[in-house]
Design a protein around this motif. Structure first.
Motif, mmCIF file in Angstrom:
data_model
loop_
_atom_site.group_PDB
_atom_site.id
_atom_site.type_symbol
_atom_site.label_atom_id
_atom_site.label_comp_id
_atom_site.label_asym_id
_atom_site.label_seq_id
_atom_site.Cartn_x
_atom_site.Cartn_y
_atom_site.Cartn_z
ATOM 1 N N LYS A 53 0.828 -1.199 0.000
ATOM 2 C CA LYS A 53 0.000 0.000 0.000
ATOM 3 C C LYS A 53 0.867 1.255 0.000
ATOM 4 O O LYS A 53 1.655 1.475 0.913
ATOM 5 N N ASN A 301 -4.136 -2.004 6.256
ATOM 6 C CA ASN A 301 -2.677 -1.822 6.284
ATOM 7 C C ASN A 301 -2.001 -2.565 7.433
ATOM 8 O O ASN A 301 -0.849 -2.289 7.766
ATOM 9 N N TYR A 306 -1.947 -6.318 0.946
ATOM 10 C CA TYR A 306 -3.048 -5.389 0.738
ATOM 11 C C TYR A 306 -4.201 -6.125 0.065
ATOM 12 O O TYR A 306 -4.046 -6.673 -1.034
#
Length: 348
Positions: A53, A301, A306
């Protein structure tokens, strides 16, 4: 009460209950799906990368454009939300071009005028970037001076209950004066914990003090009806089976019925290991909703990867459980009504 919602697709009502994390700092296909296809209720922003991410915040102009693009794509005003407590927990910070902010601990030492000025400046910065919901103030009383999640980052105003109450009231007032909705956290109190709930099961049965509830009770008595975040803390004296965030005893019986809170109930991040290590995603979603939660936060997160399918899967799980009668439709409609009521009070 909710007859006017009958024509709204169930999936859209469920999606409004989701506040989600996302990857990257530009309006991309993922965000388009969230905002337009699913019509999620809001977004939570972070300033650092987590595994796959990418950060959402790199600078003021980038952030302002990103928020504007999200709002433009959304039929219903989304919650544009952030953890901007101040100091160590500030997603807008000097590293990405924003003013420095004091920690809660530092704020707790200021007189009222300087306190109001500092929080007013913080809140004005948030408003200028398009935020409308801030996960602050922290109203946990620092019972345990070695608390691993609160003490190292100076996230509490004080170990003194009265100072926590007075500081929180100032924080809420300063934020409201510029149009930012505050979220009290972490109900029923995280200040005695010895474990970080991001990392594992957090049992406060033997450490919790009754006065940790005082800030919530006092502020509600004084008229606060904004939003409260529920912690993933377990106290078998109150609920012998579930942590507060999955417990109707904590959320409905204690917070709503006993303390009289009539505002927005928000979960702490549902991906934290305090929950994820012990219950499935389906169990977590079902229990949180049936316990009385309105807004389900998932930052996406905290795991090893992800999950690009989380929003789609969460909506499908909740819809299936509504259609089977495990989650009453009235719970979804009540949450949807509350969310719309709060959004109508926000700057458009």
């Amino acid at each position: 009460m909710f007859e006017s919602y009958a024509a709204i697709p169930l999936e859209e009502k469920i999606a409004q209950m989701l506040v989600v994390g996302f990857s990257g700092g530009e309006f991309n296909e993922e965000l388009r799906r969230y905002a337009q296809d699913y019509k999620v209720g809001g977004f939570i922003f972070f300033d650092i990368a987590f595994g796959e991410k990418a950060p959402n915040i790199t600078g003021p102009e980038q952030l302002k454009k990103l928020v504007s693009d999200i709002n433009y794509a959304s039929d219903i005003l989304p919650f544009i939300s952030i953890d901007q407590e101040g100091g160590f927990v500030a997603r807008l910070n000097t590293r990405n071009g924003f003013p420095a902010t004091p920690t809660h601990r530092a704020l707790g030492t200021l007189d009222d005028a300087n306190f109001g000025w500092e929080v007013g400046k913080l809140s004005t910065t948030l408003l200028g970037m398009g935020f409308n919901l801030n996960y602050a103030p922290v109203v946990d009383v620092l019972v345990n001076p070695d608390n691993p999640v609160l003490a190292p980052k100076e996230r509490t105003f004080s170990e003194d209950v009265d100072r926590v109450v007075s500081a929180a009231a100032l924080y809420i007032e300063a934020a409201a004066s510029v149009g930012i909705t505050s979220v009290l956290k972490h109900f029923p109190g995280h200040g005695s914990s010895q474990v970080d709930s991001h990392l594992g099961f957090t049992d406060i049965t033997d450490t919790y003090q009754d006065y940790e509830l005082v800030p919530f009770q006092t502020l509600i008595n004084e008229g606060f009806q904004g939003a409260v975040m529920i912690a993933h803390v377990f106290n078998r004296h109150v609920d012998p089976t579930y942590p507060a965030s999955l417990s109707s005893i904590f959320i409905t019986d204690l917070l709503k019925n006993t303390l009289g809170f009539e505002g927005l109930v928000i979960s702490d991040d549902l991906g934290m290991r305090a929950l994820a290590d012990h219950w499935t995603t389906e169990q977590i979603l079902v229990k949180a909703i049936n316990a009385g939660t309105h807004v389900l936060v998932y930052s996406n997160n905290l795991g090893d990867f992800y999950d690009v399918d989380y929003v789609r899967n969460a909506i499908a799980i909740i819809k299936r459980n509504v259609e089977s009668g495990v989650i009453p439709l009235a719970r979804i409609d009540e949450a949807y009504s509350m969310i719309l009521r709060v959004k109508e009070s926000m700057p458009q």
